[in-house]
Scaffold this motif. Structure first.
Motif, PDB file in Angstrom:
ATOM      1  N   SER A  18       0.831  -1.200   0.000  1.00 15.34           N
ATOM      2  CA  SER A  18       0.000   0.000   0.000  1.00 15.34           C
ATOM      3  C   SER A  18       0.863   1.247   0.000  1.00 15.34           C
ATOM      4  O   SER A  18       2.033   1.225   0.423  1.00 15.34           O
ATOM      5  CB  SER A  18      -0.943   0.015   1.211  1.00 15.34           C
ATOM      6  N   ALA A  41       0.266   5.814   0.305  1.00 15.46           N
ATOM      7  CA  ALA A  41      -0.665   6.919   0.524  1.00 15.46           C
ATOM      8  C   ALA A  41       0.064   8.242   0.376  1.00 15.46           C
ATOM      9  O   ALA A  41       1.265   8.346   0.657  1.00 15.46           O
ATOM     10  CB  ALA A  41      -1.303   6.817   1.910  1.00 15.46           C
ATOM     11  N   ARG A  78      -0.600  12.391   1.374  1.00 13.66           N
ATOM     12  CA  ARG A  78      -1.456  13.343   2.097  1.00 13.66           C
ATOM     13  C   ARG A  78      -0.919  14.759   1.928  1.00 13.66           C
ATOM     14  O   ARG A  78       0.286  14.987   1.989  1.00 13.66           O
ATOM     15  CB  ARG A  78      -1.518  12.987   3.585  1.00 13.66           C
ATOM     16  N   GLU A 110      -6.303  13.109   1.492  1.00 12.68           N
ATOM     17  CA  GLU A 110      -5.406  11.966   1.352  1.00 12.68           C
ATOM     18  C   GLU A 110      -5.930  10.999   0.299  1.00 12.68           C
ATOM     19  O   GLU A 110      -7.121  10.676   0.259  1.00 12.68           O
ATOM     20  CB  GLU A 110      -5.272  11.238   2.698  1.00 12.68           C
ATOM     21  N   SER A 144      -4.996   7.091  -1.374  1.00 12.83           N
ATOM     22  CA  SER A 144      -4.204   5.891  -1.108  1.00 12.83           C
ATOM     23  C   SER A 144      -4.608   4.778  -2.074  1.00 12.83           C
ATOM     24  O   SER A 144      -5.711   4.774  -2.637  1.00 12.83           O
ATOM     25  CB  SER A 144      -4.389   5.417   0.338  1.00 12.83           C
ATOM     26  N   GLU A 145      -3.693   3.843  -2.238  1.00 12.66           N
ATOM     27  CA  GLU A 145      -3.943   2.663  -3.064  1.00 12.66           C
ATOM     28  C   GLU A 145      -3.291   1.459  -2.388  1.00 12.66           C
ATOM     29  O   GLU A 145      -2.178   1.554  -1.877  1.00 12.66           O
ATOM     30  CB  GLU A 145      -3.365   2.833  -4.464  1.00 12.66           C
ATOM     31  N   SER A 146      -4.007   0.344  -2.356  1.00 17.77           N
ATOM     32  CA  SER A 146      -3.445  -0.892  -1.813  1.00 17.77           C
ATOM     33  C   SER A 146      -3.660  -2.018  -2.808  1.00 17.77           C
ATOM     34  O   SER A 146      -4.610  -2.011  -3.592  1.00 17.77           O
ATOM     35  CB  SER A 146      -4.087  -1.255  -0.470  1.00 17.77           C
TER      36      SER A 146
END
Length: 206
Positions: free
Chosen positions: A5, A7, A9, A23, A25-27
């Motif tokens: 993952s 992120a 911000r 923020e 994010s990608e997982s």
């Protein structure tokens, strides 16, 4: 499965104690094998975009809250992608040097644990108290509540837990720990179950 993952911000200090942020994010979930029931892997990517605020009084209170949208994108086209609203929050309060209070709210999105090919959204509330009795003894307590919604069939599962523990320092280098945890789980299909767990350990410090 394997999980990776990242992120990013960006924030703005509105006042010395209050900040706003956004923020993204990608997982990535990569499973070692395909599902035994569907014959396809549950490999997926989850994208989340949320905005929120933080509030900090140094030495007394630290809090953060955010809300946003998350999207679960399965690699296999036969599985249905799913969006969900996500809410996250945390509070840590230290009224004095002996007492620490914590509370958290978290949302997670992922493949269903009991309905192959479906998607679960889980909401979890947790809280904890740490009290330093003296330099040698610290008491701990915790509690949590979880609700899991399966998006495709609207099944609900829920549960709660409560626990207590202590840290006892018998010398400068040895700390003994003891914990008790009670779990009550109510699955969407199977009967409810209770679990009692007792853990005893020792930590060696240099």
């Amino acid at each position: 499965y394997w999980l990776g993952s990242a992120a990013l911000r960006t924030g703005f200090e509105f006042t010395p104690t209050l900040s706003l942020f956004a923020e993204g994010s990608e997982s990535l979930h990569k499973y070692d094998a395909a599902s035994s029931s569907l014959g396809v892997p549950f490999d997926n990517r989850t994208f989340t975009l949320r905005g929120g605020m933080t509030y900090v009084l140094p030495g007394t209170l630290s809090a953060e809250a955010s809300v946003g949208r998350s999207w679960l994108d399965y690699a296999d086209a036969s599985l249905s992608d799913a969006p969900a609203w996500v809410v996250n929050a945390s509070v840590t309060a230290t009224p004095d040097e002996t007492l620490t209070l914590t509370a958290n709210a978290d949302t997670s999105l992922g493949p269903s644990t009991d309905t192959p090919g479906d998607t679960d959204v889980s909401y979890t509330l947790t809280g904890g108290v740490n009290y330093v009795v003296n330099p040698w003894l610290t008491l701990r307590s915790s509690g949590s509540w979880t609700r899991t919604l399966t998006l495709g069939n609207s099944r609900n599962a829920w549960g709660y837990s409560a626990g207590a523990g202590l840290d006892l320092m018998t010398s400068r280098h040895v700390v003994w720990t003891a914990d008790y945890l009670f779990n009550h789980d109510v699955p969407a299909v199977d009967p409810a179950s209770d679990t009692h767990t007792v853990t005893v350990g020792v930590k060696f410090k240099r």
